[in-house]
Write an enzyme that holds these catalytic residues in place. Structure first.
Site, PDB file in Angstrom:
ATOM      1  CB  ALA A 257     -81.459 -15.102   3.538  1.00 11.30           C
TER       2      ALA A 257
ATOM      3  CD  GLU B 163     -83.034 -13.330  -4.166  1.00 11.02           C
ATOM      4  OE1 GLU B 163     -82.908 -13.646  -2.962  1.00 11.02           O
ATOM      5  OE2 GLU B 163     -82.335 -12.476  -4.715  1.00 11.02           O
TER       6      GLU B 163
ATOM      7  N   GLY C 204     -84.942 -14.611  -0.336  1.00 10.92           N
ATOM      8  CA  GLY C 204     -84.155 -15.727  -0.870  1.00 10.92           C
ATOM      9  C   GLY C 204     -85.020 -16.925  -1.253  1.00 10.92           C
TER      10      GLY C 204
ATOM     11  CD  GLU D 288     -84.779  -9.828  -0.782  1.00 10.16           C
ATOM     12  OE1 GLU D 288     -85.849  -9.356  -1.222  1.00 10.16           O
ATOM     13  OE2 GLU D 288     -84.332 -10.945  -1.117  1.00 10.16           O
TER      14      GLU D 288
HETATM   15  N1  DAK Z   1     -85.386 -15.439   8.948  1.00 17.15           N
HETATM   16  C1  DAK Z   1     -85.369 -15.891  10.214  1.00 17.15           C
HETATM   17  N2  DAK Z   1     -86.463 -16.275  10.892  1.00 17.15           N
HETATM   18  C2  DAK Z   1     -87.638 -16.170  10.254  1.00 17.15           C
HETATM   19  C3  DAK Z   1     -87.740 -15.689   8.926  1.00 17.15           C
HETATM   20  C4  DAK Z   1     -86.550 -15.318   8.258  1.00 17.15           C
HETATM   21  N3  DAK Z   1     -86.516 -14.922   7.004  1.00 17.15           N
HETATM   22  N4  DAK Z   1     -89.043 -15.705   8.580  1.00 17.15           N
HETATM   23  C5  DAK Z   1     -89.724 -16.170   9.639  1.00 17.15           C
HETATM   24  N5  DAK Z   1     -88.889 -16.466  10.641  1.00 17.15           N
HETATM   25  C6  DAK Z   1     -89.193 -16.978  11.970  1.00 17.15           C
HETATM   26  C7  DAK Z   1     -89.814 -15.890  12.850  1.00 17.15           C
HETATM   27  O1  DAK Z   1     -88.801 -15.089  13.394  1.00 17.15           O
HETATM   28  C8  DAK Z   1     -90.531 -16.720  13.885  1.00 17.15           C
HETATM   29  O2  DAK Z   1     -89.574 -17.219  14.790  1.00 17.15           O
HETATM   30  P1  DAK Z   1     -89.742 -17.005  16.404  1.00 17.15           P
HETATM   31  O3  DAK Z   1     -89.830 -15.542  16.586  1.00 17.15           O
HETATM   32  O4  DAK Z   1     -91.013 -17.741  16.715  1.00 17.15           O
HETATM   33  O5  DAK Z   1     -88.510 -17.636  16.962  1.00 17.15           O
HETATM   34  C9  DAK Z   1     -91.032 -17.917  13.070  1.00 17.15           C
HETATM   35  O6  DAK Z   1     -90.229 -17.946  11.890  1.00 17.15           O
HETATM   36  C10 DAK Z   1     -92.490 -17.786  12.662  1.00 17.15           C
HETATM   37  O7  DAK Z   1     -92.635 -16.552  12.003  1.00 17.15           O
HETATM   38  P2  DAK Z   1     -93.766 -15.475  12.383  1.00 17.15           P
HETATM   39  O8  DAK Z   1     -94.164 -15.595  13.814  1.00 17.15           O
HETATM   40  O9  DAK Z   1     -93.305 -14.159  11.906  1.00 17.15           O
HETATM   41  O10 DAK Z   1     -94.989 -16.020  11.502  1.00 17.15           O
HETATM   42  P3  DAK Z   1     -96.150 -15.174  10.783  1.00 17.15           P
HETATM   43  O11 DAK Z   1     -97.084 -16.180  10.259  1.00 17.15           O
HETATM   44  O12 DAK Z   1     -96.685 -14.114  11.730  1.00 17.15           O
HETATM   45  O13 DAK Z   1     -95.449 -14.408   9.593  1.00 17.15           O
HETATM   46  C11 DAK Z   1     -93.958 -14.202   7.663  1.00 17.15           C
HETATM   47  C12 DAK Z   1     -94.859 -15.128   8.525  1.00 17.15           C
HETATM   48  C13 DAK Z   1     -93.241 -15.092   6.650  1.00 17.15           C
HETATM   49  C14 DAK Z   1     -94.849 -13.191   6.910  1.00 17.15           C
HETATM   50  C15 DAK Z   1     -92.985 -13.433   8.581  1.00 17.15           C
HETATM   51  O14 DAK Z   1     -92.301 -14.391   9.387  1.00 17.15           O
HETATM   52  C16 DAK Z   1     -91.962 -12.649   7.826  1.00 17.15           C
HETATM   53  O15 DAK Z   1     -92.243 -11.529   7.359  1.00 17.15           O
HETATM   54  N6  DAK Z   1     -90.740 -13.184   7.730  1.00 17.15           N
HETATM   55  C17 DAK Z   1     -89.640 -12.480   7.092  1.00 17.15           C
HETATM   56  C18 DAK Z   1     -89.800 -12.530   5.611  1.00 17.15           C
HETATM   57  C19 DAK Z   1     -88.695 -11.782   4.924  1.00 17.15           C
HETATM   58  O16 DAK Z   1     -88.504 -10.579   5.100  1.00 17.15           O
HETATM   59  N7  DAK Z   1     -87.969 -12.506   4.107  1.00 17.15           N
HETATM   60  C20 DAK Z   1     -86.886 -11.965   3.337  1.00 17.15           C
HETATM   61  C21 DAK Z   1     -85.651 -12.152   4.131  1.00 17.15           C
HETATM   62  S1  DAK Z   1     -84.328 -11.274   3.402  1.00 17.15           S
HETATM   63  C22 DAK Z   1     -77.650 -11.555   0.211  1.00 17.15           C
HETATM   64  C23 DAK Z   1     -78.018 -12.844   0.417  1.00 17.15           C
HETATM   65  C24 DAK Z   1     -79.328 -13.165   0.595  1.00 17.15           C
HETATM   66  C25 DAK Z   1     -80.293 -12.207   0.601  1.00 17.15           C
HETATM   67  C26 DAK Z   1     -79.924 -10.894   0.403  1.00 17.15           C
HETATM   68  C27 DAK Z   1     -78.624 -10.549   0.195  1.00 17.15           C
HETATM   69  N8  DAK Z   1     -76.259 -11.211   0.075  1.00 17.15           N
HETATM   70  C28 DAK Z   1     -75.380 -11.627   1.077  1.00 17.15           C
HETATM   71  C29 DAK Z   1     -75.785 -10.545  -1.064  1.00 17.15           C
HETATM   72  C30 DAK Z   1     -81.647 -12.567   0.871  1.00 17.15           C
HETATM   73  C31 DAK Z   1     -82.356 -11.879   1.781  1.00 17.15           C
HETATM   74  C32 DAK Z   1     -83.635 -12.335   2.314  1.00 17.15           C
HETATM   75  O17 DAK Z   1     -84.150 -13.394   2.011  1.00 17.15           O
END
Ligand code: DAK
Length: 254
Positions: free
Chosen positions: A62, A110, A107, A130
């Site tokens: 997400a 998921e 997400g 998360e």
């Molecule tokens: N959201 C927003 N932007 C993201 C992103 C994300 N999840 N993942 C990557 N990006 C963006 C980065 O911010 C960056 O953008 P700029 O800074 O250049 O503007 C661009 O994509 C490239 O990413 P990186 O520069 O970080 O690239 P790397 O190759 O160094 O790293 C990575 C790739 C995938 C390992 C890293 O980007 C990363 O760790 N991303 C976050 C992954 C993450 O934590 N995903 C889980 C998100 S939490 C709910 C509803 C939904 C959910 C929970 C509760 N309720 C309302 C009940 C779900 C939650 C989630 O999914």
């Protein structure tokens, strides 16, 4: 943006927001939900494949920047939109396949887990990070992961946020197979499934979705009833006759 391409009866849905690793913001997730609703009702689409654009990510989760501004009510709405999308993949009356071409995190994982079948590229990385953001998986991760990998493995993954590579994902049952290029594998199996009876597939999916919940005896009864009722279909007659006549069956979906 969401692209839908047709390859005969196989629909390929591509999540394309490469500047953010295909992370799902409201516009992208709403479009995805809407396209899946349409495909669920469209009999000419017999199989749905979901994948991410580019080679880096399936869906990196997400959109964290969007979520950082949400209040309680908005977070609930956001959760509901993700749940609806996952339920469509899980319950639409045709097989859904995730082709995981890179990061499938939060997400994104998921979404893949809500599909019926998952294939991963060898470079794919999957996980539920998360916990590192101080939140919980909110699109089915506390429930569906345990159904695939067992409760102990699921708890370890969601408690630690550990990311697994494609080989480990296969070992723990999180993906069905590892293959490069992953979309070729999804296409191959999608085409195979599109050649089978859509009625049999729909009914098997419905019954299999009950396998891990509800009353076991009742579920077996439902299987028996469904099995019997299916003998009125043209497809069952065709499939059985084709075997006897030593030819390939041609299923029409009636
Ligand atoms: N959201 C927003 N932007 C993201 C992103 C994300 N999840 N993942 C990557 N990006 C963006 C980065 O911010 C960056 O953008 P700029 O800074 O250049 O503007 C661009 O994509 C490239 O990413 P990186 O520069 O970080 O690239 P790397 O190759 O160094 O790293 C990575 C790739 C995938 C390992 C890293 O980007 C990363 O760790 N991303 C976050 C992954 C993450 O934590 N995903 C889980 C998100 S939490 C709910 C509803 C939904 C959910 C929970 C509760 N309720 C309302 C009940 C779900 C939650 C989630 O999914």
């Amino acid at each position: 943006m969401i692209r839908v391409e047709r390859e005969e009866a196989v629909a390929i849905v591509t999540i394309d927001r490469q500047e953010a690793m295909n992370a799902l913001d409201v516009a992208t997730l709403t479009q995805l939900r809407d396209r899946l609703r349409e495909l669920a009702d469209d009999d000419s689409a017999r199989v749905v494949i979901v994948t991410g654009a580019g080679e880096k990510a399936f869906v990196a989760g997400a959109d964290i920047k969007y979520m950082s501004g949400l209040d309680v009510d908005q977070a609930k709405e956001w959760g509901a939109l993700g749940h609806e999308t996952g339920r469509l993949l899980e319950t639409m009356p045709k097989p859904t396949i995730a082709a995981i071409n890179g990061f499938a995190l939060g997400g994104g994982c998921e979404l893949a887990v809500a599909c019926d079948i998952r294939y991963a590229a060898s470079g794919a990385r999957l996980g539920q990070p998360e916990v590192n953001l101080g939140i919980i998986p909110g699109w089915g991760g506390t429930q569906r992961l345990a159904r695939l990998c067992g409760l102990g493995v699921a708890k370890e993954l969601i408690f630690t946020g550990r990311i697994v590579d494609a080989d480990e994902a296969q070992r723990i049952g999180l993906v069905n197979a590892v293959h490069d290029p992953v979309l070729d594998k999804a296409r191959e199996i999608g085409t195979l499934l599109a050649s089978k009876s859509p009625i049999a597939l729909r009914l098997m999916k419905e019954l299999a979705n009950r396998a891990l919940g509800g009353d076991h005896a009742r579920n077996l009864e439902a299987e028996g009833e469904t099995f019997g009722a299916l003998f009125s279909s043209e497809d069952s007659k065709e499939g059985l006759a084709a075997f006897v006549e030593k030819r390939e069956p041609k299923f029409v979906g009636r």
